[in-house]
Design a protein around this motif. Structure first.
Motif, PDB file in Angstrom:
ATOM      1  N   GLY A  49      -1.682  -4.656  -2.378  1.00  0.00           N
ATOM      2  CA  GLY A  49      -1.249  -3.724  -1.357  1.00  0.00           C
ATOM      3  C   GLY A  49      -2.050  -2.436  -1.498  1.00  0.00           C
ATOM      4  O   GLY A  49      -2.751  -2.244  -2.495  1.00  0.00           O
ATOM      5  N   ILE A  50      -1.940  -1.575  -0.501  1.00  0.00           N
ATOM      6  CA  ILE A  50      -2.595  -0.270  -0.627  1.00  0.00           C
ATOM      7  C   ILE A  50      -1.588   0.805  -0.214  1.00  0.00           C
ATOM      8  O   ILE A  50      -0.985   0.724   0.863  1.00  0.00           O
ATOM      9  N   LEU A  51      -1.399   1.753  -1.108  1.00  0.00           N
ATOM     10  CA  LEU A  51      -0.527   2.897  -0.822  1.00  0.00           C
ATOM     11  C   LEU A  51      -1.412   4.070  -0.413  1.00  0.00           C
ATOM     12  O   LEU A  51      -2.296   4.480  -1.166  1.00  0.00           O
ATOM     13  N   ILE A  52      -1.171   4.578   0.802  1.00  0.00           N
ATOM     14  CA  ILE A  52      -1.975   5.682   1.336  1.00  0.00           C
ATOM     15  C   ILE A  52      -1.113   6.930   1.414  1.00  0.00           C
ATOM     16  O   ILE A  52       0.020   6.872   1.896  1.00  0.00           O
TER      17      ILE A  52
ATOM     18  N   ILE B 112      -1.993  -1.292  -5.031  1.00  0.00           N
ATOM     19  CA  ILE B 112      -0.719  -1.564  -5.696  1.00  0.00           C
ATOM     20  C   ILE B 112      -0.440  -3.067  -5.672  1.00  0.00           C
ATOM     21  O   ILE B 112      -1.074  -3.816  -4.917  1.00  0.00           O
ATOM     22  N   ALA B 113       0.490  -3.487  -6.499  1.00  0.00           N
ATOM     23  CA  ALA B 113       0.722  -4.933  -6.647  1.00  0.00           C
ATOM     24  C   ALA B 113       1.416  -5.536  -5.427  1.00  0.00           C
ATOM     25  O   ALA B 113       1.099  -6.654  -5.000  1.00  0.00           O
ATOM     26  N   GLU B 114       2.352  -4.807  -4.850  1.00  0.00           N
ATOM     27  CA  GLU B 114       3.132  -5.303  -3.717  1.00  0.00           C
ATOM     28  C   GLU B 114       3.308  -4.182  -2.703  1.00  0.00           C
ATOM     29  O   GLU B 114       3.347  -3.026  -3.094  1.00  0.00           O
ATOM     30  N   PRO B 115       3.470  -4.480  -1.433  1.00  0.00           N
ATOM     31  CA  PRO B 115       3.404  -5.797  -0.786  1.00  0.00           C
ATOM     32  C   PRO B 115       1.949  -6.223  -0.554  1.00  0.00           C
ATOM     33  O   PRO B 115       1.173  -5.454   0.027  1.00  0.00           O
TER      34      PRO B 115
ATOM     35  N   VAL C 236      -9.507   3.050  10.034  1.00  0.00           N
ATOM     36  CA  VAL C 236      -9.157   2.948   8.622  1.00  0.00           C
ATOM     37  C   VAL C 236      -8.026   1.942   8.421  1.00  0.00           C
ATOM     38  O   VAL C 236      -8.029   1.152   7.465  1.00  0.00           O
ATOM     39  N   ALA C 237      -7.076   1.926   9.350  1.00  0.00           N
ATOM     40  CA  ALA C 237      -5.925   1.025   9.193  1.00  0.00           C
ATOM     41  C   ALA C 237      -6.377  -0.430   9.171  1.00  0.00           C
ATOM     42  O   ALA C 237      -5.923  -1.233   8.346  1.00  0.00           O
ATOM     43  N   SER C 238      -7.294  -0.788  10.073  1.00  0.00           N
ATOM     44  CA  SER C 238      -7.757  -2.168  10.136  1.00  0.00           C
ATOM     45  C   SER C 238      -8.604  -2.515   8.913  1.00  0.00           C
ATOM     46  O   SER C 238      -8.426  -3.578   8.297  1.00  0.00           O
ATOM     47  N   ALA C 239      -9.506  -1.624   8.535  1.00  0.00           N
ATOM     48  CA  ALA C 239     -10.398  -1.906   7.399  1.00  0.00           C
ATOM     49  C   ALA C 239      -9.612  -2.044   6.099  1.00  0.00           C
ATOM     50  O   ALA C 239      -9.886  -2.933   5.281  1.00  0.00           O
TER      51      ALA C 239
ATOM     52  N   LEU D 191      -0.356  -2.294   4.067  1.00  0.00           N
ATOM     53  CA  LEU D 191      -0.551  -0.868   3.823  1.00  0.00           C
ATOM     54  C   LEU D 191       0.802  -0.173   3.806  1.00  0.00           C
ATOM     55  O   LEU D 191       1.612  -0.382   4.708  1.00  0.00           O
ATOM     56  N   VAL D 192       0.994   0.665   2.809  1.00  0.00           N
ATOM     57  CA  VAL D 192       2.197   1.489   2.737  1.00  0.00           C
ATOM     58  C   VAL D 192       1.747   2.936   2.910  1.00  0.00           C
ATOM     59  O   VAL D 192       0.879   3.414   2.190  1.00  0.00           O
ATOM     60  N   LEU D 193       2.348   3.599   3.902  1.00  0.00           N
ATOM     61  CA  LEU D 193       1.968   4.978   4.193  1.00  0.00           C
ATOM     62  C   LEU D 193       3.028   5.910   3.606  1.00  0.00           C
ATOM     63  O   LEU D 193       4.208   5.823   3.966  1.00  0.00           O
ATOM     64  N   ASP D 194       2.606   6.763   2.709  1.00  0.00           N
ATOM     65  CA  ASP D 194       3.500   7.802   2.187  1.00  0.00           C
ATOM     66  C   ASP D 194       3.301   9.039   3.052  1.00  0.00           C
ATOM     67  O   ASP D 194       2.276   9.705   2.990  1.00  0.00           O
ATOM     68  N   THR D 195       4.305   9.314   3.902  1.00  0.00           N
ATOM     69  CA  THR D 195       4.145  10.400   4.881  1.00  0.00           C
ATOM     70  C   THR D 195       4.432  11.764   4.282  1.00  0.00           C
ATOM     71  O   THR D 195       4.244  12.781   4.932  1.00  0.00           O
ATOM     72  N   GLY D 196       4.924  11.794   3.040  1.00  0.00           N
ATOM     73  CA  GLY D 196       5.370  13.056   2.449  1.00  0.00           C
ATOM     74  C   GLY D 196       6.874  13.203   2.583  1.00  0.00           C
ATOM     75  O   GLY D 196       7.511  13.927   1.830  1.00  0.00           O
ATOM     76  N   PHE D 197       7.429  12.467   3.569  1.00  0.00           N
ATOM     77  CA  PHE D 197       8.882  12.487   3.784  1.00  0.00           C
ATOM     78  C   PHE D 197       9.496  11.144   3.427  1.00  0.00           C
ATOM     79  O   PHE D 197      10.694  10.948   3.529  1.00  0.00           O
TER      80      PHE D 197
END
Lengths: 348, 348
Positions: A252-255, A318-321, A238-241, A325-331
């Motif tokens: 950008g993509i926020l996960i 998302i617009a940036e970056p 998933v990270a590569s795709a 990929l930006v990972l929202d870990t919950g923390f």
């Protein structure tokens, strides 16, 4: 050897990472296979798009063409085998391009001298069973034999052709679009890794290999033009795709890490092996980018299908970056780097 | 291993002859790959036809699909290389099915870890040059890497798609039809054999590898519906291809040995190696079956083309013996046996 004009001489050699589906492979393809790619124009989606396949306009529709060579080791693994994989893999690439009518597949096998014929027969039976499940014929084939020690047991190339009125690309994301994954991630790669490492695991860790054509028809019926991007997260996971989808679309993509479905067995194997399920190959999953207003509709259609029961909305464009990929870990949030390649060679 | 119901257990193993293009390969394909071949019907020419490719009706035309894996050793040989071969081979299979519009090719490579990148770049440049010569794009590709010792250097699968209004099959011969060969026979196989055996030969023995699409267009323009069968004599050579054409059409074929064009260099190499040029692979030649009244017209069209200068009428379809070749040596007639397979492995 005569040098090719314009080419910088490299003393580089091919490494396993060049087949790993990540940055190393992409760079090799861009530097070598893209040379002259646009010399002969294609009315549709050609090689330089580096999508899951190509599309050529024929009258009022598109012919979709995709190709994949399958070199998985071992040939048989929990949940599947190279025969099933070779059919599902190519059906899935056709499906990711928006195919609505599968025309057929080709089958090119290369066999090692000394291979037991029983093995070949089991692989063929598995290919045939998967073809019947999907309703797609094998149209034509080719058989080559290499000497003992010149190739490891057998490899299969399957190329597929299909039709559609509307191509779905992997570059169609806009800011605000939702990212859906059709089920748990990492099962294929971790099942094969566990087998190769002889891990003793509790629970049932099996490859997710499956043909997604029928599932994708439900998605297209539910989402229509709001389905703007599809890609199957094979090598590199998933990270590569998602990196590829983000980079091509300039978003950008926020996960949300907690939203990503991971089976207990895959999570346990990933922890034992020290590998993030987001980084390994899936063979029966799709990443689908949809306009926000259609996300719930598409998700409901997925959940009503046996192969989409665990589908989830996992992120947002998302617009940036851009391209990241930006990972929202919950923390907190962190960047998820683009993988160099799949951690395990010959995963598909 | 779970036995497959209905399959007799074989302890057989794959041998080099199973990839040789002759009787052994045909038997393996019939016994293994034809299982279930007609389960999903194809509106056109499907797998069970065992032709040079498949054809599927789309509206008022046919989509032709062919696939070939290329495993030739060595990668570079007099007259060509695996890159040129992989493009020409697939273009030729499309052409043999009567293609009049080439849509494109796919390219799936499998690379050995440690392969010099320079070699890959040379092969890619050669593929690209041959594509430009024909005017056919590479549409999409796939790159896999296997470990050092798991595959010998590199192999290439090319699958091709094309359109035509009228398919030409390999089974269309009727008694009285003339058999034309488009040039000298045996050059490719003997050139590679001479290289592998380090023969020192006088003269210029080179592979005939070349894309025949343009030549075939001239043939179709000159012969029209009188062109009733085409096949390119690759593995197993002219002898194997003509056996297949005779068997499928239920005719015999009488060949005049003295009419068969053979270059001086190929004849010399064949004598040194003890191999009949009729039995080895060609990669830039076609066998064309034409109604007798069109034979001279087609021959003239061939001779006017650079790749058809040495074309000749070499035989005639006869009523008996069905499925067999009769060779008229000039001193008498004898049956030419169906080859078991190509004498040299990895010839293409």
């Amino acid at each position: 050897m005569k040098p090719i004009p314009g080419l910088v001489k490299h003393n580089q050699r091919i490494a396993m990472r060049h087949g790993g589906g990540g940055r190393a492979m992409r760079t090799l393809i861009e530097e070598v296979f893209m040379r002259g790619a646009d010399d002969i124009p294609v009315d549709g989606v050609g090689l330089s798009a580096m999508d899951d396949g190509a599309a050529i306009r024929i009258g009022d529709q598109y012919l979709i063409v995709t190709t994949d060579s399958h070199v998985i080791h071992p040939l048989f693994f929990p949940g599947g085998d190279i025969g099933m994989l070779s059919i599902a893999g190519t059906v899935n690439d056709l499906s990711m391009m928006g195919a609505t009518q599968l025309l057929g597949l080709t089958c090119g096998v290369i066999l090692e001298e000394g291979l037991e014929r029983d093995i070949l027969e089991r692989v063929q039976a598995s290919m045939q069973a998967t073809c019947r499940e999907v309703g797609v014929p094998i149209l034509t084939g080719d058989t080559k034999v290499m000497g003992k020690g010149e190739i490891d047991s057998l490899v299969i190339n399957t190329t597929g052709v299909a039709l559609t009125k509307r191509i779905v690309r992997d570059n169609g994301l806009q800011v605000g679009d939702r990212i859906i994954v059709t089920g748990t991630v990492g099962d294929h790669g971790l099942a094969v890794m566990a087998l190769r490492n002889k891990l003793e695991l509790e629970g049932d860790l099996r490859s997710d290999v499956a043909p997604l054509f029928d599932l994708v028809q439900k998605v297209l019926a539910a989402g229509g033009d709001s389905v703007v991007a599809m890609k199957d997260p094979t090598r590199g996971g998933v990270a590569s795709a998602l990196h590829e989808m983000a980079g091509k679309a300039g978003v950008g993509i926020l996960i949300s890490e907690q939203a990503v479905p991971v089976s207990e067995a895959a999570r346990a194997a990933g922890e034992l092996l020290g590998i993030d399920p987001l980084h390994v190959a899936n063979e029966g999953k799709a990443l689908i980018g949809v306009r926000p207003e259609a996300a719930d509709r598409v998700l409901a259609a997925l959940k009503a299908h046996p192969l989409g029961r665990n589908a989830a909305i996992i992120g947002t464009a998302i617009a940036e970056p851009k391209g990241k990929l930006v990972l929202d870990t919950g923390f907190g949030k962190r960047l998820l780097a683009e993988p160099e390649g799949e951690p395990l060679p010959r995963i598909c």
